[in-house]
Design a protein around this motif. Structure first.
Motif, PDB file in Angstrom:
ATOM      1  N   PRO A 158      -5.381  28.867  31.259  1.00 24.10           N
ATOM      2  CA  PRO A 158      -6.661  28.405  31.814  1.00 24.10           C
ATOM      3  C   PRO A 158      -6.941  28.936  33.218  1.00 24.10           C
ATOM      4  CG  PRO A 158      -5.038  26.630  31.813  1.00 24.10           C
ATOM      5  CD  PRO A 158      -4.426  27.774  31.063  1.00 24.10           C
ATOM      6  N   LYS A 159      -5.889  29.312  33.936  1.00 22.14           N
ATOM      7  CA  LYS A 159      -6.102  29.842  35.286  1.00 22.14           C
ATOM      8  C   LYS A 159      -6.597  31.277  35.239  1.00 22.14           C
ATOM      9  CE  LYS A 159      -2.718  26.887  37.622  1.00 22.14           C
ATOM     10  NZ  LYS A 159      -1.485  26.861  38.463  1.00 22.14           N
ATOM     11  N   LEU A 160      -5.910  32.094  34.448  1.00 25.29           N
ATOM     12  CA  LEU A 160      -6.287  33.504  34.350  1.00 25.29           C
ATOM     13  C   LEU A 160      -7.428  33.749  33.381  1.00 25.29           C
ATOM     14  CD1 LEU A 160      -2.703  35.086  34.280  1.00 25.29           C
ATOM     15  CD2 LEU A 160      -4.228  34.825  36.254  1.00 25.29           C
ATOM     16  N   LYS A 161      -7.720  32.733  32.523  1.00 26.75           N
ATOM     17  CA  LYS A 161      -8.785  32.845  31.517  1.00 26.75           C
ATOM     18  C   LYS A 161      -8.523  33.974  30.519  1.00 26.75           C
ATOM     19  CE  LYS A 161     -11.236  29.672  33.645  1.00 26.75           C
ATOM     20  NZ  LYS A 161     -11.404  28.311  33.063  1.00 26.75           N
ATOM     21  N   VAL A 162      -7.238  34.157  30.162  1.00 23.01           N
ATOM     22  CA  VAL A 162      -6.883  35.191  29.201  1.00 23.01           C
ATOM     23  C   VAL A 162      -5.789  34.650  28.283  1.00 23.01           C
ATOM     24  CG1 VAL A 162      -7.479  37.154  30.673  1.00 23.01           C
ATOM     25  CG2 VAL A 162      -5.167  36.176  30.776  1.00 23.01           C
ATOM     26  N   GLN A 163      -5.571  35.367  27.168  1.00 24.80           N
ATOM     27  CA  GLN A 163      -4.475  35.037  26.264  1.00 24.80           C
ATOM     28  C   GLN A 163      -3.215  35.726  26.771  1.00 24.80           C
ATOM     29  OE1 GLN A 163      -4.599  33.114  23.619  1.00 24.80           O
ATOM     30  NE2 GLN A 163      -6.794  32.801  23.309  1.00 24.80           N
ATOM     31  N   THR A 164      -2.329  34.968  27.373  1.00 26.26           N
ATOM     32  CA  THR A 164      -1.099  35.552  27.912  1.00 26.26           C
ATOM     33  C   THR A 164       0.003  35.539  26.858  1.00 26.26           C
ATOM     34  OG1 THR A 164      -0.387  33.410  28.794  1.00 26.26           O
ATOM     35  CG2 THR A 164      -1.670  34.846  30.258  1.00 26.26           C
ATOM     36  N   LYS A 165       1.004  36.351  27.093  1.00 19.98           N
ATOM     37  CA  LYS A 165       2.083  36.497  26.117  1.00 19.98           C
ATOM     38  C   LYS A 165       3.230  35.544  26.437  1.00 19.98           C
ATOM     39  CE  LYS A 165       2.839  40.601  24.602  1.00 19.98           C
ATOM     40  NZ  LYS A 165       3.304  42.001  24.431  1.00 19.98           N
ATOM     41  N   LEU A 166       3.819  34.983  25.383  1.00 17.33           N
ATOM     42  CA  LEU A 166       4.930  34.051  25.567  1.00 17.33           C
ATOM     43  C   LEU A 166       6.222  34.770  25.935  1.00 17.33           C
ATOM     44  CD1 LEU A 166       4.270  31.750  22.483  1.00 17.33           C
ATOM     45  CD2 LEU A 166       3.809  31.229  24.879  1.00 17.33           C
ATOM     46  N   MET A 167       6.471  35.893  25.302  1.00 16.66           N
ATOM     47  CA  MET A 167       7.655  36.718  25.555  1.00 16.66           C
ATOM     48  C   MET A 167       8.954  35.925  25.393  1.00 16.66           C
ATOM     49  SD  MET A 167       6.473  39.432  28.521  1.00 16.66           S
ATOM     50  CE  MET A 167       5.767  38.274  29.685  1.00 16.66           C
ATOM     51  N   HIS A 168       9.050  35.213  24.267  1.00 18.46           N
ATOM     52  CA  HIS A 168      10.276  34.493  23.937  1.00 18.46           C
ATOM     53  C   HIS A 168      11.408  35.473  23.654  1.00 18.46           C
ATOM     54  CE1 HIS A 168       8.661  30.491  23.804  1.00 18.46           C
ATOM     55  NE2 HIS A 168       7.759  30.787  22.878  1.00 18.46           N
ATOM     56  N   SER A 169      12.619  34.991  23.804  1.00 26.10           N
ATOM     57  CA  SER A 169      13.768  35.749  23.325  1.00 26.10           C
ATOM     58  C   SER A 169      13.759  35.689  21.805  1.00 26.10           C
ATOM     59  CB  SER A 169      15.065  35.144  23.881  1.00 26.10           C
ATOM     60  OG  SER A 169      16.182  35.810  23.349  1.00 26.10           O
ATOM     61  N   MET A 170      13.765  36.853  21.149  1.00 25.38           N
ATOM     62  CA  MET A 170      13.500  36.892  19.715  1.00 25.38           C
ATOM     63  C   MET A 170      14.370  37.934  19.022  1.00 25.38           C
ATOM     64  SD  MET A 170      11.393  35.640  17.343  1.00 25.38           S
ATOM     65  CE  MET A 170      10.990  36.062  15.652  1.00 25.38           C
ATOM     66  N   TYR A 171      14.966  37.544  17.897  1.00 25.26           N
ATOM     67  CA  TYR A 171      15.676  38.488  17.038  1.00 25.26           C
ATOM     68  C   TYR A 171      14.839  38.728  15.790  1.00 25.26           C
ATOM     69  CZ  TYR A 171      19.124  40.659  14.022  1.00 25.26           C
ATOM     70  OH  TYR A 171      19.766  41.521  13.174  1.00 25.26           O
ATOM     71  N   HIS A 172      14.552  39.992  15.498  1.00 24.15           N
ATOM     72  CA  HIS A 172      13.680  40.343  14.377  1.00 24.15           C
ATOM     73  C   HIS A 172      14.544  40.767  13.186  1.00 24.15           C
ATOM     74  CE1 HIS A 172      11.394  40.829  18.125  1.00 24.15           C
ATOM     75  NE2 HIS A 172      10.395  40.304  17.425  1.00 24.15           N
ATOM     76  N   ASN A 173      14.753  39.829  12.282  1.00 26.61           N
ATOM     77  CA  ASN A 173      15.642  40.058  11.141  1.00 26.61           C
ATOM     78  C   ASN A 173      15.154  41.225  10.292  1.00 26.61           C
ATOM     79  OD1 ASN A 173      15.243  37.103  11.836  1.00 26.61           O
ATOM     80  ND2 ASN A 173      17.215  37.008  10.791  1.00 26.61           N
ATOM     81  N   HIS A 174      16.067  42.071   9.875  1.00 32.00           N
ATOM     82  CA  HIS A 174      15.709  43.171   8.974  1.00 32.00           C
ATOM     83  C   HIS A 174      15.715  42.709   7.520  1.00 32.00           C
ATOM     84  CE1 HIS A 174      15.511  46.418  11.934  1.00 32.00           C
ATOM     85  NE2 HIS A 174      16.471  45.768  12.563  1.00 32.00           N
ATOM     86  N   THR A 175      16.350  41.571   7.254  1.00 29.49           N
ATOM     87  CA  THR A 175      16.321  40.979   5.917  1.00 29.49           C
ATOM     88  C   THR A 175      16.020  39.495   6.058  1.00 29.49           C
ATOM     89  OG1 THR A 175      17.989  42.535   5.116  1.00 29.49           O
ATOM     90  CG2 THR A 175      17.605  40.568   3.787  1.00 29.49           C
ATOM     91  N   ILE A 176      15.075  39.005   5.268  1.00 29.34           N
ATOM     92  CA  ILE A 176      14.710  37.589   5.297  1.00 29.34           C
ATOM     93  C   ILE A 176      14.603  37.062   3.873  1.00 29.34           C
ATOM     94  CG2 ILE A 176      13.473  37.687   7.504  1.00 29.34           C
ATOM     95  CD1 ILE A 176      10.864  37.793   5.847  1.00 29.34           C
TER      96      ILE A 176
END
Length: 779
Positions: A646-664
């Motif tokens: 709400p301060k910047l009036k933009v959609q900011t990124k969360l940038m969570h720590s994330m592992y992107h599984n190659h198999t799900i």
């Protein structure tokens, strides 16, 4: 006379009182075991017997309809074998027969329809575990009236065909097959199953018939081992299915291990019935073997004979009659997507796409769709006369066989760019993908070589896409639409997503749904000072849609009342799943598999989100859960990495720590026969700190080689790079391929249709000529 009228009215009042007391008695005796309602069978029998004892009393029509539906519901929740339930079933049959033979024709039709509707609700729910004794309610249909049974089955198939991808029909047929070999207490069950199968045949739902029948064929075939208890109607179903699947190698594999034992048991019994069964089995299986042998040649034929040598020897001990009536009907043949066989001798050159001014959000999506080989191959080979598809076919042809390392996509983007996207501005790649799918599906059955692309695109009515632009004057709040049950009774979820962006490319708004998006009327403080675009749609999988056959899946949503334990189901189609992040401690590492499980986890509906229970007639606390009922060939996942600042009036990124599984693995219903395991093959990456700025590029695997497609620059990459990106570069759209789907390769130049070949050759000629001119112009 007056005395007689009073006596009759008094008797009716007493009957009504008995009826109410009986219902109260059943309610009082309800027990709960293992998280599902199990009725006291004795109490249920007493209740129905009390109604039978009042032979001259009949409840009011609406009460009578509700009463019959309650009986179906109670039977579905009961448990026990035929012996334990014999007395109850006799009592139920007596009561239902008395009703249908006594009431007026119009009321009888309403009662039978209500019973069948409630019956279908249970058999079409793959999670219900409905008791096979529920089938006793089919007594309301005259088992001797073959056409009447078929008409009733047609009605149910028509009802189920309104659901996405025939999911309810699959679950229903699977349930009926299970009852057929588990339960012997309903004589008419076999007749009804056969009628249901014939209704599916009339509707050409051979994909459902083949898939479900193959899954159940082994157990059905073993029912022939006990000819004494095998009813004629059940045998009719078994032989009908066996004969219909005689061209299926997979079906033959299911029964091959049991053929010797079944034939031996039938041959050892000298009874006429066993001999008749034996002859039918020999006739059908002999025709099956002959058909497969005739269809194969050379080494393949020898391999078949070696593999099924034992089966062939067993059949040779008996003589086939060649007069089997079951073989007079045509076999089931699935309507599968026909893809031309692919030539492996194709170009290995990787081609990039020029950025035409902030078009990286489109470039990245097209590179991912190109390596979705079943999709891009079909487009290039089969869709050259279809509006919009034809432009994509030409673009794919150039990307496959350009002698240049970069292609200008302007002719394609000029006609497919969403009209609500502003020129030279950065836009959301997932919104572009969703619009592209809608546009393509709307025109995939058109054929117009001279299509006028200057006219605005018209999205077909079945897609029901709505695009809503919310301006700053309109909104001090942001609203996300949720998909309710068909009666609009279900509330929205109370579990909020961290991202206010709604579903984009799903074929039903449930793709972002429930705890996957903002609750309805959820407040967002301050909108950005620009128009925000939202896309919603509510559509069912189309059997004739190539888009849905590639990317469409079905979500099964169940809401269960915690008071009466009744449940309601809704099925919704998705072409992507939007995964929100649950609240976790700072530094917690999320992964794709855990986000999927969070998406499908149970949630409580309480307080303002209470569920309007139809059985209770009021708002109740409830539990809602979601499972995947039909898995797509290609699964698209959108990670909701953005939140509104709400301060910047933009959609900011969360940038969570994330592992992107190659198999799900997708959380699916228990009856899901298709593989639910997926492997990652492409990812659209967003580099930047806000949604409205930054850059999109793609990491994708083609023929076991990962590459980075950064607009017109393509470089070799490594699958480990996906989990080693900088903090501001986060995967946004993940593309997974189901493990049973062949990756395939691009078609060769010679395989392309003439129109595409000519365009690609002209493009290459123009490039070569341009290079030659540049060289000549050098000093």
């Amino acid at each position: 006379m007056k005395f007689g009228v009073l006596r009759r009215e008094e008797y009716c009042r007493k009957g009504f009182i008995y009826y109410k007391l009986a219902k109260m008695a059943v309610k009082k005796h309800e027990l709960v075991h293992d998280n599902r309602n199990q009725l006291d069978l004795k109490a249920l029998e007493q209740y129905i017997q009390l109604m039978n004892d009042q032979s001259n009393y009949m409840p009011p029509p609406q009460e009578l309809v509700k009463n019959c539906q309650d009986i179906v519901k109670w039977l579905a929740r009961a448990s026990g074998n035929e012996e334990q339930m014999w007395s109850l079933l006799q009592t139920v049959e007596e009561y239902l027969l008395r009703i249908v033979n006594t009431v007026h024709t119009s009321i009888r039709h309403e009662i039978v329809t209500a019973i069948l509707d409630k019956f279908y609700t249970f058999i079409s729910d793959p999670q219900s575990d409905a008791c096979p004794a529920t089938s006793v309610v089919l007594i309301v249909l005259d088992c001797s009236d073959t056409e009447g049974n078929l008409s009733a089955a047609r009605w149910l198939v028509q009802q189920g065909d309104n659901g996405p991808a025939g999911a309810g029909l699959r679950a229903s047929l699977s349930c009926l097959y299970c009852w057929l070999y588990e339960w012997h207490g309903t004589p008419a069950l076999g007749d009804w199953v056969l009628a249901f199968i014939k209704a599916l045949e009339e509707n050409e739902r051979f994909d459902i018939l083949i898939e479900v029948s193959v899954d159940n064929l082994g157990r059905l075939f073993l029912a022939l081992n006990d000819p004494v208890s095998l009813r004629q109607s059940v045998a009719e179903v078994i032989f009908h299915v066996l004969a219909s699947l005689r061209e299926s190698t997979e079906a033959f594999d299911r029964i091959a291990p049991h053929v010797g034992r079944v034939l031996a048991n039938l041959a050892n019994d000298s009874g006429q019935w066993s001999r008749q069964l034996l002859q039918n089995v020999v006739d059908i299986l002999s025709a099956t073997v002959e058909g497969h042998v005739d269809a194969l040649k050379g080494e393949a034929q020898d391999m078949f004979k070696d593999k099924y040598d034992d089966v062939v020897l067993c059949l040779e001990r008996h003589m086939a009659s060649h007069g089997c009536r079951y073989l007079q009907r045509p076999p089931w043949r699935a309507r599968s997507v026909c893809l031309t066989s692919l030539n492996t001798n194709t170009s290995t050159r990787k081609v990039g796409l020029l950025n035409l001014g902030n078009t990286c959000y489109m470039n990245s999506v097209m590179q991912a769709l190109l390596v979705t080989r079943q999709f891009s191959t079909h487009v290039a080979l089969k869709m050259t006369a279809v509006p919009y598809w034809a432009r994509m076919a030409i673009l794919f042809g150039k990307m496959m066989h350009s002698v240049s390392t970069k292609v200008n996509p302007d002719e394609f983007f000029a006609v497919v760019k969403p009209p609500f996207f502003t020129r030279n501005n950065q836009h959301d790649s997932s919104e572009f993908l969703g619009y592209l799918f809608e546009l393509l599906q709307s025109y995939e059955h058109c054929s117009d070589l001279n299509f006028d692309y200057t006219r605005p695109a018209v999205l077909s009515s079945h897609s029901r896409l709505r695009i809503v632009a919310q301006s700053t004057q309109q909104a001090s709040q942001s609203t996300s639409t949720d998909v309710n049950d068909n009666n609009n009774a279900e509330p929205v979820s109370n579990r909020r997503s961290v991202s206010p962006r709604p579903s984009s490319s799903a074929a039903g708004s449930s793709s972002s749904g429930y705890k996957r998006s903002l609750s309805e009327n959820a407040q967002v403080e301050g909108l950005p000072p620009k128009k925000r675009l939202r896309m919603y749609e509510s559509a069912f999988l189309r059997r004739d849609s190539f888009i849905d056959s590639m990317f469409g899946g079905v979500l099964l949503t169940r809401v269960e009342c915690t008071e009466c334990h009744s449940s309601s189901l809704s099925r919704d189609v998705f072409r992507d799943l939007q995964l929100a992040f649950p609240d976790k401690p700072e530094g917690w590492q999320h992964n794709v598999q855990s986000l999927l499980e969070y998406y499908c986890s149970k949630e409580s509906l309480t307080g303002e989100n209470q569920y309007q229970c139809r059985d209770c007639g009021e708002h109740r606390d409830a539990e809602r859960s979601v499972l995947i009922e039909t898995t797509p060939k290609y699964l698209i996942l959108i990670l909701k990495n953005f939140k509104f600042d709400p301060k910047l009036k933009v959609q900011t990124k969360l940038m969570h720590s994330m592992y992107h599984n190659h198999t799900i693995t997708l959380p699916t219903v228990r009856s899901q026969a298709v593989h639910a395991s997926y492997t990652l093959y492409a990812a659209v990456i967003h580099a930047g700190t806000t949604l409205d700025s930054g850059h999109y590029y793609t990491l994708a695997k083609d023929k076991d080689q990962w590459n980075m497609y950064n607009d017109d620059v393509v470089t070799s990459s490594d699958e480990s790079q996906l989990n080693g990106l900088e903090r501001s570069s986060t995967p946004y759209i993940l593309f997974y391929r189901r493990t049973d789907i062949e990756e395939g390769t691009a078609p060769s130049m010679a395989e392309l249709p003439p129109k595409v070949q000519e365009t690609v050759m002209s493009h290459n000629k123009h490039y070569v000529e341009s290079v030659r001119k540049m060289r000549l112009a050098r000093p």
